[in-house]
Each structure stands twice: as C-alpha cells, then as structure tokens.
Motif scaffolding. Structure first.
Motif, PDB file in Angstrom:
ATOM      1  N   PHE A 169       0.858  -1.180   0.000  1.00  0.00           N
ATOM      2  CA  PHE A 169       0.000   0.000   0.000  1.00  0.00           C
ATOM      3  C   PHE A 169       0.899   1.236   0.000  1.00  0.00           C
ATOM      4  CE2 PHE A 169      -3.133  -2.798   2.427  1.00  0.00           C
ATOM      5  CZ  PHE A 169      -3.806  -3.162   1.259  1.00  0.00           C
ATOM      6  N   VAL A 170       0.749   2.049  -1.009  1.00  0.00           N
ATOM      7  CA  VAL A 170       1.543   3.268  -1.125  1.00  0.00           C
ATOM      8  C   VAL A 170       0.746   4.428  -0.550  1.00  0.00           C
ATOM      9  CG1 VAL A 170       2.621   4.897  -2.728  1.00  0.00           C
ATOM     10  CG2 VAL A 170       2.809   2.433  -3.132  1.00  0.00           C
ATOM     11  N   ILE A 171       1.405   5.218   0.298  1.00  0.00           N
ATOM     12  CA  ILE A 171       0.734   6.335   0.967  1.00  0.00           C
ATOM     13  C   ILE A 171       1.440   7.671   0.712  1.00  0.00           C
ATOM     14  CG2 ILE A 171      -0.249   4.885   2.764  1.00  0.00           C
ATOM     15  CD1 ILE A 171       2.023   5.868   4.615  1.00  0.00           C
ATOM     16  N   GLY A 172       2.437   7.672  -0.194  1.00  0.00           N
ATOM     17  CA  GLY A 172       3.137   8.909  -0.518  1.00  0.00           C
ATOM     18  C   GLY A 172       4.054   8.691  -1.705  1.00  0.00           C
ATOM     19  N   CYS A 173       4.424   9.774  -2.393  1.00  0.00           N
ATOM     20  CA  CYS A 173       5.297   9.640  -3.563  1.00  0.00           C
ATOM     21  C   CYS A 173       6.052  10.942  -3.804  1.00  0.00           C
ATOM     22  CB  CYS A 173       4.486   9.267  -4.804  1.00  0.00           C
ATOM     23  SG  CYS A 173       3.452  10.609  -5.440  1.00  0.00           S
ATOM     24  N   ALA A 174       7.006  10.867  -4.714  1.00  0.00           N
ATOM     25  CA  ALA A 174       7.832  12.031  -5.056  1.00  0.00           C
ATOM     26  C   ALA A 174       7.099  12.987  -5.982  1.00  0.00           C
ATOM     27  CB  ALA A 174       9.128  11.555  -5.727  1.00  0.00           C
ATOM     28  N   GLY A 175       7.504  14.240  -5.932  1.00  0.00           N
ATOM     29  CA  GLY A 175       7.102  15.220  -6.934  1.00  0.00           C
ATOM     30  C   GLY A 175       8.132  15.232  -8.051  1.00  0.00           C
ATOM     31  N   GLY A 176       7.907  16.032  -9.071  1.00  0.00           N
ATOM     32  CA  GLY A 176       8.844  16.032 -10.193  1.00  0.00           C
ATOM     33  C   GLY A 176       8.742  17.274 -11.049  1.00  0.00           C
ATOM     34  N   GLU A 177       9.691  17.374 -11.987  1.00  0.00           N
ATOM     35  CA  GLU A 177       9.728  18.506 -12.916  1.00  0.00           C
ATOM     36  C   GLU A 177      10.557  18.109 -14.125  1.00  0.00           C
ATOM     37  OE1 GLU A 177      10.359  23.326 -12.665  1.00  0.00           O
ATOM     38  OE2 GLU A 177      11.556  22.056 -11.335  1.00  0.00           O
ATOM     39  N   ASP A 178      10.150  18.594 -15.304  1.00  0.00           N
ATOM     40  CA  ASP A 178      10.907  18.371 -16.537  1.00  0.00           C
ATOM     41  C   ASP A 178      11.824  19.559 -16.803  1.00  0.00           C
ATOM     42  OD1 ASP A 178       9.511  16.017 -17.041  1.00  0.00           O
ATOM     43  OD2 ASP A 178       7.946  17.060 -18.161  1.00  0.00           O
ATOM     44  N   ILE A 179      13.011  19.258 -17.333  1.00  0.00           N
ATOM     45  CA  ILE A 179      13.895  20.311 -17.834  1.00  0.00           C
ATOM     46  C   ILE A 179      14.339  19.928 -19.240  1.00  0.00           C
ATOM     47  CG2 ILE A 179      16.107  21.501 -17.595  1.00  0.00           C
ATOM     48  CD1 ILE A 179      15.876  21.305 -14.624  1.00  0.00           C
ATOM     49  N   GLN A 383      13.450  15.310 -13.231  1.00  0.00           N
ATOM     50  CA  GLN A 383      13.923  15.286 -11.853  1.00  0.00           C
ATOM     51  C   GLN A 383      12.771  14.869 -10.946  1.00  0.00           C
ATOM     52  OE1 GLN A 383      14.239  18.467 -13.751  1.00  0.00           O
ATOM     53  NE2 GLN A 383      15.810  17.176 -14.660  1.00  0.00           N
ATOM     54  N   ARG A 384      13.089  14.095  -9.913  1.00  0.00           N
ATOM     55  CA  ARG A 384      12.085  13.690  -8.928  1.00  0.00           C
ATOM     56  C   ARG A 384      12.639  13.944  -7.531  1.00  0.00           C
ATOM     57  NH1 ARG A 384       8.460   9.893 -11.504  1.00  0.00           N
ATOM     58  NH2 ARG A 384       9.372   8.917 -13.359  1.00  0.00           N
ATOM     59  N   SER A 385      11.741  14.297  -6.603  1.00  0.00           N
ATOM     60  CA  SER A 385      12.135  14.400  -5.202  1.00  0.00           C
ATOM     61  C   SER A 385      10.895  14.421  -4.322  1.00  0.00           C
ATOM     62  CB  SER A 385      12.968  15.655  -4.943  1.00  0.00           C
ATOM     63  OG  SER A 385      13.419  15.666  -3.591  1.00  0.00           O
ATOM     64  N   SER A 386      11.020  13.813  -3.159  1.00  0.00           N
ATOM     65  CA  SER A 386       9.961  13.894  -2.152  1.00  0.00           C
ATOM     66  C   SER A 386      10.072  15.182  -1.341  1.00  0.00           C
ATOM     67  CB  SER A 386      10.027  12.683  -1.218  1.00  0.00           C
ATOM     68  OG  SER A 386      11.333  12.538  -0.679  1.00  0.00           O
ATOM     69  N   ASP A 387      11.177  15.929  -1.517  1.00  0.00           N
ATOM     70  CA  ASP A 387      11.413  17.186  -0.803  1.00  0.00           C
ATOM     71  C   ASP A 387      11.481  18.324  -1.824  1.00  0.00           C
ATOM     72  OD1 ASP A 387      12.417  19.411   0.510  1.00  0.00           O
ATOM     73  OD2 ASP A 387      13.870  18.290   1.692  1.00  0.00           O
ATOM     74  N   PRO A 388      10.544  19.272  -1.795  1.00  0.00           N
ATOM     75  CA  PRO A 388      10.556  20.358  -2.785  1.00  0.00           C
ATOM     76  C   PRO A 388      11.864  21.145  -2.812  1.00  0.00           C
ATOM     77  CG  PRO A 388       8.480  20.341  -1.573  1.00  0.00           C
ATOM     78  CD  PRO A 388       9.379  19.357  -0.889  1.00  0.00           C
ATOM     79  N   LYS A 389      12.511  21.312  -1.656  1.00  0.00           N
ATOM     80  CA  LYS A 389      13.771  22.051  -1.614  1.00  0.00           C
ATOM     81  C   LYS A 389      14.888  21.296  -2.332  1.00  0.00           C
ATOM     82  CE  LYS A 389      12.276  25.563   0.783  1.00  0.00           C
ATOM     83  NZ  LYS A 389      12.154  26.901   0.142  1.00  0.00           N
ATOM     84  N   ARG A 390      14.896  19.980  -2.186  1.00  0.00           N
ATOM     85  CA  ARG A 390      15.905  19.181  -2.887  1.00  0.00           C
ATOM     86  C   ARG A 390      15.616  19.135  -4.388  1.00  0.00           C
ATOM     87  NH1 ARG A 390      20.658  18.315  -1.113  1.00  0.00           N
ATOM     88  NH2 ARG A 390      20.848  16.109  -1.624  1.00  0.00           N
ATOM     89  N   SER A 417       4.574  16.558  -4.712  1.00  0.00           N
ATOM     90  CA  SER A 417       4.749  15.263  -4.058  1.00  0.00           C
ATOM     91  C   SER A 417       3.479  14.953  -3.258  1.00  0.00           C
ATOM     92  CB  SER A 417       5.964  15.274  -3.138  1.00  0.00           C
ATOM     93  OG  SER A 417       5.826  16.283  -2.145  1.00  0.00           O
ATOM     94  N   TRP A 418       3.331  13.715  -2.884  1.00  0.00           N
ATOM     95  CA  TRP A 418       2.199  13.276  -2.074  1.00  0.00           C
ATOM     96  C   TRP A 418       2.735  12.963  -0.683  1.00  0.00           C
ATOM     97  CZ3 TRP A 418      -0.176   7.763  -2.911  1.00  0.00           C
ATOM     98  CH2 TRP A 418      -1.181   7.528  -1.966  1.00  0.00           C
ATOM     99  N   THR A 419       2.430  13.819   0.265  1.00  0.00           N
ATOM    100  CA  THR A 419       2.915  13.654   1.633  1.00  0.00           C
ATOM    101  C   THR A 419       2.014  12.688   2.393  1.00  0.00           C
ATOM    102  OG1 THR A 419       3.767  15.921   1.613  1.00  0.00           O
ATOM    103  CG2 THR A 419       3.517  14.858   3.762  1.00  0.00           C
ATOM    104  N   PRO A 420       2.587  11.672   3.038  1.00  0.00           N
ATOM    105  CA  PRO A 420       1.756  10.709   3.767  1.00  0.00           C
ATOM    106  C   PRO A 420       0.899  11.389   4.829  1.00  0.00           C
ATOM    107  CG  PRO A 420       4.007   9.895   3.567  1.00  0.00           C
ATOM    108  CD  PRO A 420       4.021  11.309   3.087  1.00  0.00           C
ATOM    109  N   ALA A 421      -0.364  10.983   4.929  1.00  0.00           N
ATOM    110  CA  ALA A 421      -1.263  11.517   5.951  1.00  0.00           C
ATOM    111  C   ALA A 421      -0.894  10.960   7.321  1.00  0.00           C
ATOM    112  CB  ALA A 421      -2.708  11.162   5.617  1.00  0.00           C
ATOM    113  N   LYS A 422      -0.979  11.803   8.348  1.00  0.00           N
ATOM    114  CA  LYS A 422      -0.666  11.337   9.701  1.00  0.00           C
ATOM    115  C   LYS A 422      -1.691  10.309  10.180  1.00  0.00           C
ATOM    116  CE  LYS A 422       1.745  15.569  11.071  1.00  0.00           C
ATOM    117  NZ  LYS A 422       1.788  16.725  12.018  1.00  0.00           N
TER     118      LYS A 422
END
Length: 503
Positions: A169-179, A383-390, A417-422
């Motif tokens: 069961f997946v509860i979160g994922c990375a965000g991304g951007e094309d360059i 590019q993919r990352s679960s952290d927007p700053k990275r 990105s999809w941040t896991p719900a608490k």
C-alpha cells in the motif's frame, strides 16, 4: 485470460493510447459507459469521470473514487515496425506472465483501468456509488491530474490503481519537474585542413532501461545517454580534433534510456606542421585514429562491463571508416558544448531519505536529439524528489550546467509530491481487509515515482487516498510484464475492499 479484469485489459490493448494523443481510448471509454448505461463527463483537459450506481441497497453509502490513467509509455525494440498511434499492442503469455510482442505492454496503467471497469460491471462486486476517474497524459508529467477541475468528483475516498507491487500500500510519492535544454543555431560545414578524416559511429542498444523512478536505484542498470556522454568526452580528450554529426538516444524523459547512437569525425592523423592540443593535452605525431580509438574503446567497454554486470553489452559498439571529403559536421566549439553537456549532466540517484527509507532525489537523462541535418540539439530530463527544496537544488544544478554550455532552458510540468497523511481511515481499512482476506501482512511505503495522488489532492483537497495494484515488472520498457495470477488476486481484493464500504 478468463479473469474479468484481464478480459477488459485485452480490449484496452487494442486501442492506441500514447501520451498526449488519447482520443481513441477516450472514445472507447465513452462507448463503454454508454453500453452499460453509466453517466459520464469529460473536463477540458480530457479527463473522464464515469459514474457507477451503487449495488441495490447501498445507494446511501458515501461514494468511492477509483482512479487510473489512460495513457502509456511507448517503447519498442530496435528495428521493430510498430506505429503506436495506430497499431494495437500484440499480447502474448509466457507462463504466469502477460507480455507484449517487442513493445511496452501498457499494463502501466491499463491494468488499473481494467480493474476499475471490472468492479463496475461484475455482478459479484457489491459496492457503494463509484466514481471512476480516468486521467490523461500522466506519463509526460501528470498533466491531466494537474489540470483536473475542482469538484470534478464528489468522493472523499480515492483509490489509485497504479502501484506495481502486490501486497504493498503506497501512501506517498515524489514530486517532479521536466527540464529541456536546447542549443540553437548550430552550424554545419565540411571539415578542412586535417587531411583524411575518420567517420566514427558509436552505438549502445538494448539495455535494460526501465522506469526512471522505480528503477533508478537498481544496481547494474545503465543509461545509454550517459554512457554516450562518457565515451564522447573520453575520446575528445584523446584526439586532435572532433566534429559531431549526430546523436540520438532515449524515447521518453521518464524511461531510462536503452539506446543511443552517435556519429562524429576525427582526423586520421594529426594536422600537418602544427602541434595540436585538446584540453591540456598535446598530441604526438605518432597519433592515429584507429591506434588511439580502438584500444580506448576496448578499455572503456571493459570498465563499463565491470560496472554493469547485469547489462547485455553486446550492443555497445564503435565502428570506424573513412569519411567522404564533403561530410558536413558541427564546429569543434559546438561539438565541445554538446559533449560537455552530456558528460556533466547528473543521472541517477542524487540523494537518499533516511526517514522514508527510499531514494529522495534523482535525475533521469531521458532523451537527446541531433539528427544529421539539425541545427538544434535538444536534451530532455526528469527530476524527482519527495522534498521540494531538494527538487529545487537539483534543478538549479542542471540549470547552471545548461547555462555554462550556452543552452536555452525550459522548466515545465512541475507536480506536487504526495505527503503521507498522519492519520488515514482508508489505510486502516485496507490493512484490516487485506489481512482478513489474504492472511498476510501488507507493506506500507512511500515510493520514488510520480503518482497522481499528489496532483489530485492539491486540486480537490480533503481526500483520503491510497494506491495499490498487481505485480508489474520492467514498466516503461519492452520487457514490461504483469503477473496474471497477481491481477486476479488484486482484483478479488479490490472487490472485497469495496464491499467493506457497504457494511
């Protein structure tokens, strides 16, 4: 293929559905809805929502949304004649595996579509009101999900059917951007003043490839575009002149490049009467193209074979022949810009997340393109990352490299990105039903890939979401396959899960 979901998938496979050109599969969905008397609607982006009435007696239960995307990555083996805009996917079975004949299968995410439709039409599936959401253009940057109209559907519970490992069961994922980086106004002309020239053709074909998120951290998996940059730069340092003719590699920015072919010229001998330098190296008058390139290539190939023992590198070749006097090529300056860009571009894992226990940030050097007649070189990366700053960090690094090479740069398609719900009532329900139904403990994880839950959640708000699916291997490559028995088990679990919403 007797399972209802597999029967529906076999029909879906007959309908071409490349990313950005989904008109035929949308028409097929509309016909499916009409055949079964389901109401449906379509938004401006092309996303389709099919509204399925509840099983009799459960009309007052809250609705559940089953979500999947309609497009597929279109990859094929070298030399195969297949038109993804018009030809059906040719299916074959090997034991428990369903595959395609030389192309991507499209189980990502055709199987998800099929399971949702199976739930809608199977009498044995007892369910609340269902909203089947089919999004477009997912594979090029979650475009359909990012353009979803607010309040397009009513459900507050969403099940994404795009996961590729059974029992997870997946509860979160990375965000991304094309360059995309482009070098414009490249000039071509015959090379003069060096005497006889050697035409060099480097090719790397039929690598494993794979999904640029899920497979990016798998050891022994090479990127053909990165290998080409490595070889070209190594040759640049060893020859008294180099002029690029063409370089083409990769099929899409979200698939690890399996193939790359490049062609270039080098002098057969040093330029007469004048010492030659490249970088900080001075060339001996004993230099010869074959005497330098052949042992250099053999050494590099040996090193690459050691680094990537899982790859079949029989398609890694360097061919040399005399070049016609009038062969047109790019200038040395433009050649160096392109070769330097290819060599400097980061590829693969950029950072790990100890908290999530997975890759945090990565880049995939997906496509490079310069034909023999082009005046523009283009490079596409994701590019993919679960952290927007990275994600910003790796973006800025790539921008700096592109600017240093004099490139025009376009950033596009950024998705959240999809941040896991608490707390998630849906996750609790899924775990309880799965354990009761299978007797097994499911895995719960965050993945380094772009699921649409993040984009949809940002558009709709207040959603409780989860993702699961059957075993799919090697997505985004011609080796893609899905386990037939796994599809059946996950389809049965989905039916049991939906029935639990009526209790």
């Amino acid at each position: 293929m007797q399972d209802t979901a597999l029967k529906i998938f076999s029909e879906i496979a007959q309908v071409p559905r490349p990313s950005g050109r989904e008109e035929k599969i949308i028409a097929w969905l509309e016909a499916f809805a009409a055949k079964h008397n389901f109401n449906y609607k379509k938004d401006a982006a092309g996303n389709v929502l099919m509204q399925v009435p509840a099983t009799a007696g459960y009309e007052k239960c809250p609705p559940v949304c089953l979500q999947s995307h309609v497009d597929m990555v279109c990859e094929k083996r070298p030399g195969l004649e297949h038109d993804f805009d018009n030809d059906p996917i040719r299916l074959k079975t090997e034991g428990d595996l369903l595959k395609a004949e030389g192309t991507t299968l499209g189980a990502d995410n055709g199987i998800g579509m099929a399971m949702a439709l199976a739930a809608a039409v199977s009498p044995e599936c007892k369910h609340p009101p269902l909203e089947l959401l089919f999004t477009v253009n997912e594979e090029t940057g979650l475009v359909g999900a990012s353009l979803l109209e607010p309040e397009f559907f009513q459900a507050k519970t969403l099940i994404n059917l795009d996961e590729e490992t059974e029992g997870t069961f997946v509860i979160g994922c990375a965000g991304g951007e094309d360059i995309n980086i482009s070098l414009h106004n490249l000039k071509r002309s015959p090379v003069t003043g060096y005497g006889r020239l050697i035409n060099c053709r480097f090719s790397v074909t039929s690598l494993l490839g794979g999904h640029s998120g899920i497979d990016i951290n798998k050891k022994g998996r090479a990127n053909a575009n990165t290998l080409a940059g490595r070889l070209l730069y190594s040759i640049w340092l060893k020859v008294p002149g180099m002029w690029l003719i063409s370089v083409n590699g990769g099929a899409s920015r979200n698939a690890i490049a399996r193939d790359c072919v490049c062609e270039f010229l080098v002098p057969a001998k040093p330029k007469p009467l004048k010492p030659q330098t490249s970088g900080d190296l001075t060339f001996s008058p004993d230099y010869s193209a074959r005497g330098t390139l052949e042992p250099l290539f053999a050494e590099l190939k040996h090193q690459i074979e050691r680094e990537y023992p899982s790859e079949n590198l029989t398609g890694l070749k360097l061919e040399l022949c005399d070049a016609p006097d009038d062969t047109a090529a790019l200038s040395e300056a433009d050649t160096r810009r392109i070769v330097g860009l290819l060599r400097a571009m980061p590829n693969g894992v950029y950072s790990y997340s100890p908290e999530l226990g997975t890759v945090e940030t990565s880049n995939n050097l997906g496509t490079v393109s310069l034909s023999r007649s082009d005046s523009v070189f283009t490079l596409g990366s994701l590019q993919r990352s679960s952290d927007p700053k990275r994600l910003d960090d790796i973006r800025d690094k790539i921008l700096a490299i592109g600017e240093l090479c004099g490139g025009s740069i376009k950033c596009s398609g950024r998705y959240a990105s999809w941040t896991p719900a608490k707390e998630s009532a849906l996750l609790t329900r899924c775990i309880e039903v799965y354990k009761k139904h299978t007797g097994n403990e499911p895995r719960v994880k965050v993945i380094h890939a772009g699921l649409e839950c993040g984009a949809i959640g940002s558009r709709m708000g207040g959603l409780d979401m989860i993702s699961f699916g059957p075993d799919i291997s090697s997505p985004h490559s011609p080796d893609e396959n899905v386990s037939i028995s796994s599809v059946k088990r996950i389809r049965e679990f989905l039916f049991v899960l939906l029935e639990s919403f009526t209790e």
